[in-house]
Design a protein around this motif. Structure first.
Motif, PDB file in Angstrom:
ATOM      1  N   THR A 229       0.847  -1.191   0.000  1.00  0.00           N
ATOM      2  CA  THR A 229       0.000   0.000   0.000  1.00  0.00           C
ATOM      3  C   THR A 229       0.882   1.241   0.000  1.00  0.00           C
ATOM      4  OG1 THR A 229      -0.137   0.236   2.412  1.00  0.00           O
ATOM      5  CG2 THR A 229      -1.733  -1.243   1.355  1.00  0.00           C
ATOM      6  N   LYS A 230       0.273   2.384  -0.371  1.00  0.00           N
ATOM      7  CA  LYS A 230       1.031   3.635  -0.466  1.00  0.00           C
ATOM      8  C   LYS A 230       1.590   4.041   0.889  1.00  0.00           C
ATOM      9  CE  LYS A 230       0.575   8.460  -1.928  1.00  0.00           C
ATOM     10  NZ  LYS A 230      -0.341   9.479  -2.514  1.00  0.00           N
ATOM     11  N   LEU A 231       0.774   3.937   1.929  1.00  0.00           N
ATOM     12  CA  LEU A 231       1.224   4.357   3.252  1.00  0.00           C
ATOM     13  C   LEU A 231       2.029   3.273   3.952  1.00  0.00           C
ATOM     14  CD1 LEU A 231      -1.932   6.209   4.678  1.00  0.00           C
ATOM     15  CD2 LEU A 231       0.131   7.211   3.702  1.00  0.00           C
ATOM     16  N   GLY A 232       1.508   2.045   3.932  1.00  0.00           N
ATOM     17  CA  GLY A 232       2.121   0.980   4.725  1.00  0.00           C
ATOM     18  C   GLY A 232       3.236   0.241   4.048  1.00  0.00           C
ATOM     19  N   HIS A 243      -9.536 -12.927  20.294  1.00  0.00           N
ATOM     20  CA  HIS A 243      -9.915 -11.640  20.868  1.00  0.00           C
ATOM     21  C   HIS A 243     -10.829 -10.827  19.954  1.00  0.00           C
ATOM     22  CE1 HIS A 243      -5.999 -12.621  22.871  1.00  0.00           C
ATOM     23  NE2 HIS A 243      -6.687 -12.260  23.930  1.00  0.00           N
ATOM     24  N   GLY A 244     -11.200 -11.381  18.798  1.00  0.00           N
ATOM     25  CA  GLY A 244     -12.088 -10.665  17.895  1.00  0.00           C
ATOM     26  C   GLY A 244     -11.452  -9.422  17.301  1.00  0.00           C
ATOM     27  N   GLN A 245     -10.222  -9.533  16.814  1.00  0.00           N
ATOM     28  CA  GLN A 245      -9.512  -8.366  16.302  1.00  0.00           C
ATOM     29  C   GLN A 245      -8.541  -8.774  15.203  1.00  0.00           C
ATOM     30  OE1 GLN A 245      -7.929  -7.202  20.089  1.00  0.00           O
ATOM     31  NE2 GLN A 245      -6.188  -8.590  19.994  1.00  0.00           N
ATOM     32  N   HIS A 246      -8.046  -7.751  14.480  1.00  0.00           N
ATOM     33  CA  HIS A 246      -7.056  -7.970  13.420  1.00  0.00           C
ATOM     34  C   HIS A 246      -5.781  -7.198  13.774  1.00  0.00           C
ATOM     35  CE1 HIS A 246     -10.565  -9.395  11.192  1.00  0.00           C
ATOM     36  NE2 HIS A 246      -9.726  -9.978  10.366  1.00  0.00           N
ATOM     37  N   ILE A 247      -4.650  -7.808  13.510  1.00  0.00           N
ATOM     38  CA  ILE A 247      -3.347  -7.231  13.822  1.00  0.00           C
ATOM     39  C   ILE A 247      -2.689  -6.798  12.510  1.00  0.00           C
ATOM     40  CG2 ILE A 247      -1.194  -7.560  15.054  1.00  0.00           C
ATOM     41  CD1 ILE A 247      -3.714  -7.985  16.762  1.00  0.00           C
ATOM     42  N   TYR A 248      -2.151  -5.587  12.492  1.00  0.00           N
ATOM     43  CA  TYR A 248      -1.618  -4.974  11.274  1.00  0.00           C
ATOM     44  C   TYR A 248      -0.119  -4.731  11.419  1.00  0.00           C
ATOM     45  CZ  TYR A 248      -1.109  -1.237   7.713  1.00  0.00           C
ATOM     46  OH  TYR A 248      -0.734  -0.448   6.651  1.00  0.00           O
ATOM     47  N   TYR A 249       0.661  -5.220  10.457  1.00  0.00           N
ATOM     48  CA  TYR A 249       2.119  -5.022  10.389  1.00  0.00           C
ATOM     49  C   TYR A 249       2.417  -4.236   9.113  1.00  0.00           C
ATOM     50  CZ  TYR A 249       2.311  -8.981  13.709  1.00  0.00           C
ATOM     51  OH  TYR A 249       2.146  -9.826  14.784  1.00  0.00           O
ATOM     52  N   ALA A 250       3.144  -3.129   9.239  1.00  0.00           N
ATOM     53  CA  ALA A 250       3.419  -2.295   8.064  1.00  0.00           C
ATOM     54  C   ALA A 250       4.893  -1.892   8.002  1.00  0.00           C
ATOM     55  CB  ALA A 250       2.535  -1.053   8.082  1.00  0.00           C
ATOM     56  N   HIS A 251       5.292  -1.381   6.808  1.00  0.00           N
ATOM     57  CA  HIS A 251       6.647  -0.928   6.503  1.00  0.00           C
ATOM     58  C   HIS A 251       7.653  -2.085   6.473  1.00  0.00           C
ATOM     59  CE1 HIS A 251       4.847   2.905   6.983  1.00  0.00           C
ATOM     60  NE2 HIS A 251       4.966   3.000   8.293  1.00  0.00           N
ATOM     61  N   LEU A 252       7.170  -3.309   6.239  1.00  0.00           N
ATOM     62  CA  LEU A 252       8.063  -4.458   6.234  1.00  0.00           C
ATOM     63  C   LEU A 252       9.026  -4.404   5.051  1.00  0.00           C
ATOM     64  CD1 LEU A 252       5.421  -7.207   7.064  1.00  0.00           C
ATOM     65  CD2 LEU A 252       7.186  -6.323   8.605  1.00  0.00           C
ATOM     66  N   VAL A 272      11.581  -6.365   9.456  1.00  0.00           N
ATOM     67  CA  VAL A 272      11.447  -4.920   9.670  1.00  0.00           C
ATOM     68  C   VAL A 272      12.134  -4.152   8.540  1.00  0.00           C
ATOM     69  CG1 VAL A 272      12.123  -3.001  11.175  1.00  0.00           C
ATOM     70  CG2 VAL A 272      11.225  -5.134  12.172  1.00  0.00           C
ATOM     71  N   GLY A 273      11.486  -3.091   8.054  1.00  0.00           N
ATOM     72  CA  GLY A 273      12.072  -2.246   7.019  1.00  0.00           C
ATOM     73  C   GLY A 273      11.562  -0.831   7.135  1.00  0.00           C
ATOM     74  N   ASN A 274      11.499  -0.125   5.997  1.00  0.00           N
ATOM     75  CA  ASN A 274      10.963   1.245   5.983  1.00  0.00           C
ATOM     76  C   ASN A 274      10.275   1.517   4.643  1.00  0.00           C
ATOM     77  OD1 ASN A 274      13.320   1.313   4.495  1.00  0.00           O
ATOM     78  ND2 ASN A 274      13.926   3.361   5.199  1.00  0.00           N
ATOM     79  N   THR A 275       9.485   0.557   4.194  1.00  0.00           N
ATOM     80  CA  THR A 275       8.771   0.714   2.926  1.00  0.00           C
ATOM     81  C   THR A 275       7.544   1.604   3.105  1.00  0.00           C
ATOM     82  OG1 THR A 275       7.544  -1.332   3.381  1.00  0.00           O
ATOM     83  CG2 THR A 275       9.551  -1.522   2.067  1.00  0.00           C
ATOM     84  N   GLY A 276       6.912   1.971   2.000  1.00  0.00           N
ATOM     85  CA  GLY A 276       5.753   2.862   2.048  1.00  0.00           C
ATOM     86  C   GLY A 276       6.165   4.278   2.366  1.00  0.00           C
ATOM     87  N   ASN A 277       5.379   4.981   3.152  1.00  0.00           N
ATOM     88  CA  ASN A 277       5.711   6.373   3.460  1.00  0.00           C
ATOM     89  C   ASN A 277       6.763   6.500   4.551  1.00  0.00           C
ATOM     90  OD1 ASN A 277       4.259   5.693   5.727  1.00  0.00           O
ATOM     91  ND2 ASN A 277       2.891   7.478   5.666  1.00  0.00           N
ATOM     92  N   ALA A 278       7.404   5.387   4.931  1.00  0.00           N
ATOM     93  CA  ALA A 278       8.469   5.423   5.946  1.00  0.00           C
ATOM     94  C   ALA A 278       9.855   5.381   5.317  1.00  0.00           C
ATOM     95  CB  ALA A 278       8.295   4.243   6.904  1.00  0.00           C
ATOM     96  N   ARG A 279       9.933   5.543   4.001  1.00  0.00           N
ATOM     97  CA  ARG A 279      11.235   5.355   3.330  1.00  0.00           C
ATOM     98  C   ARG A 279      12.260   6.411   3.725  1.00  0.00           C
ATOM     99  NH1 ARG A 279       7.347   6.706  -0.273  1.00  0.00           N
ATOM    100  NH2 ARG A 279       7.486   8.735  -1.318  1.00  0.00           N
ATOM    101  N   THR A 280      11.829   7.532   4.320  1.00  0.00           N
ATOM    102  CA  THR A 280      12.790   8.554   4.747  1.00  0.00           C
ATOM    103  C   THR A 280      13.133   8.429   6.237  1.00  0.00           C
ATOM    104  OG1 THR A 280      11.012  10.134   5.210  1.00  0.00           O
ATOM    105  CG2 THR A 280      11.970  10.157   2.990  1.00  0.00           C
ATOM    106  N   THR A 281      12.596   7.411   6.896  1.00  0.00           N
ATOM    107  CA  THR A 281      12.854   7.241   8.335  1.00  0.00           C
ATOM    108  C   THR A 281      13.715   6.011   8.577  1.00  0.00           C
ATOM    109  OG1 THR A 281      10.922   5.828   8.741  1.00  0.00           O
ATOM    110  CG2 THR A 281      10.577   8.211   8.809  1.00  0.00           C
ATOM    111  N   GLN A 282      14.162   5.857   9.810  1.00  0.00           N
ATOM    112  CA  GLN A 282      14.901   4.657  10.191  1.00  0.00           C
ATOM    113  C   GLN A 282      13.972   3.449  10.134  1.00  0.00           C
ATOM    114  OE1 GLN A 282      18.246   4.441  10.956  1.00  0.00           O
ATOM    115  NE2 GLN A 282      18.253   6.553  10.183  1.00  0.00           N
ATOM    116  N   PRO A 283      14.501   2.259   9.844  1.00  0.00           N
ATOM    117  CA  PRO A 283      13.666   1.063   9.789  1.00  0.00           C
ATOM    118  C   PRO A 283      12.868   0.880  11.089  1.00  0.00           C
ATOM    119  CG  PRO A 283      15.837   0.578   8.910  1.00  0.00           C
ATOM    120  CD  PRO A 283      15.918   1.955   9.517  1.00  0.00           C
ATOM    121  N   HIS A 284      11.605   0.542  10.927  1.00  0.00           N
ATOM    122  CA  HIS A 284      10.752   0.299  12.091  1.00  0.00           C
ATOM    123  C   HIS A 284       9.510  -0.467  11.656  1.00  0.00           C
ATOM    124  CE1 HIS A 284       8.978   4.039  10.447  1.00  0.00           C
ATOM    125  NE2 HIS A 284       7.820   3.558  10.917  1.00  0.00           N
TER     126      HIS A 284
END
Length: 449
Positions: A229-232, A243-252, A272-284
């Motif tokens: 995705t563009k952001l993630g 628990h009736g919920q969904h877990i989201y992992y992004a910037h992989l 762990v990486g910095n894909t999506g809109n995190a490409r200018t930040t440290q990997p997280h």
């Protein structure tokens, strides 16, 4: 003890011994009848609810749900069960969605008491809603908080039981940590932080780690979606049916699972990486929790570190079951063990207080009129050592169980007998007779010796 009370106790033990000898186990969730409710039903079936003791026990249980003290987690307190009256302690505390609440109550050696432990959710304009319960001699249970809410814990022993206990209420994460080898110290951006110059809010937490660090499943479940995705950037969605919920992992940096794949807690889902809109930040890793019908919720309480064991009381546990009295000109009885806790009532010097609990630098006490709260340990002194003074009776007088002439007399003291005055409250004095009995005398019945 009167013949009537002996008969009542005998009847009480006959009726309940069989039921209480049956296997009693943790009730993870309330069923049709909780152990507390079953015990109350047996009281009514035996018509003990028509006796003063039975009525008092049922009334104490109801009152505990309406009038609780307020504590902050983690919490630990050493408390006292009194055999001479029906009682129930209750504690209200705040929880966050995603926290696991661990509750344990340990009985002191020599304490022979069957105890009911019940947790409730509190909501405005609604009756307390039961969550979980236990009734064993090693009381402990855990539950996951579904919402940010106020909860209440009621602790109540059977009738005619005495002893001491230690209660602990602690928080822990309901999910594992999503980045291998890391903990919540690695979180560098929290829920609600500004994004895009304030145009939106951060709907998750960012966990910083070296590129390629494994991002792992925080719970067993099924992978429902992967993609870009563009952001993630590279994302993974994990369904947590428990628990009736969904877990989201992004910037992989890379995804290592496929939709439909069943995974166990701790399995690697990606790196762990910095894909999506995190490409200018440290990997997280951007980590999010989405709950059915609610959308995104703050994921930090789901993964934060567990509470450390609360500090042991700095107060003196030997004060439990004893009288203390206010030493200052005035001090407050508070609803919480904190200097900023709301005041229940202002108390004047020499007001006697019965110690029910001990924790940190506070005592949980009962005022002579039955009001219960916390008082700072430094604001009171032992009532008996030394006594305020010695006085002599002007005439024969009844020694009362409570500071009212309508109370049952404990004894009749002869004229001119000496008493030690331990405290004063509303025209009555708490005294100790020469035989060692402690009770209340009207101020008019004694003269200074």
């Amino acid at each position: 003890m009167s013949a009537i009370r002996l008969s009542l106790r005998f009847l009480f033990l006959i009726v309940l011994t069989t039921a209480c000898s049956q296997q009693q186990t943790l009730q993870g969730l309330f069923q049709k009848s909780t152990p507390h409710e079953a015990y109350a039903r047996r009281l009514r079936q035996a018509q003990l609810d028509e006796t003063a003791l039975g009525r008092d026990w049922l009334a104490a249980a109801d009152r505990a749900l309406r009038d609780s003290l307020v504590v902050t987690l983690p919490f630990q307190e050493t408390g006292l069960f009194r055999a001479d009256r029906a009682m129930a302690a209750s504690y209200r505390y705040a929880v966050r969605a995603g926290e696991r609440i661990n509750i344990s109550l340990t009985l002191a050696a020599g304490t022979d008491a069957h105890v009911f432990l019940d947790a409730y959710e509190l909501s405005p304009n609604r009756l307390p809603s039961p969550i979980a319960s236990a009734d064993t001699t090693a009381l402990s249970f855990s539950y996951d908080a579904p919402d940010d809410q106020q909860h209440l814990l009621r602790v109540q022993p059977e009738l005619l039981r005495a002893g001491r206990y230690t209660l602990r209420i602690q928080r822990a994460p309901s999910l594992g940590f999503p980045v291998k080898g890391k903990n919540d110290v690695a979180v560098g951006s929290f829920w609600g932080a500004d994004r895009d110059q304030g145009a939106r809010r951060h709907e998750g937490i960012d966990i910083f780690a070296k590129r390629g660090t494994p991002a792992v499943a925080v719970v067993s479940g099924m992978i429902t979606r992967t993609g870009v995705t563009k952001l993630g950037g590279n994302v993974v969605w994990l369904a947590d049916a428990q628990h009736g919920q969904h877990i989201y992992y992004a910037h992989l940096d890379k995804q290592l699972v496929q939709p439909g794949q069943v995974v166990k807690a701790g399995d690697t889902l990606g790196l762990v990486g910095n894909t999506g809109n995190a490409r200018t930040t440290q990997p997280h890793l951007h980590f999010g929790v989405y709950r059915a019908g609610r959308g995104a919720v703050d994921p930090f309480p789901f993964v934060r570190h567990a509470d450390a064991l609360p500090p042991a009381p700095r107060t003196k546990p030997e004060r439990l079951g004893q009288w203390v009295r206010v030493k200052e000109k005035t001090t407050n009885l508070r609803r919480s063990p904190a200097t900023k806790g709301s005041a229940v009532v202002a108390m004047s010097r020499n007001t006697p207080l019965f110690v029910l609990g001990s924790q940190a630098s506070w005592y949980r006490v009962e005022q002579p009129d039955g009001r219960i709260g916390y008082v700072a340990a430094e604001a009171v002194v032992p009532a008996a050592a030394p006594a305020l003074r010695r006085e002599a009776l002007a005439a024969t007088a009844d020694l009362y169980a409570y500071p009212t002439a309508a109370a049952a007399p404990l004894d009749t003291l002869p004229a001119r007998s000496q008493v030690a005055v331990l405290g004063e409250f509303r025209g009555f004095r708490l005294v100790r007779s020469t035989s060692g009995a402690i009770g209340w005398l009207s101020k008019m019945a004694i003269k200074q010796g």
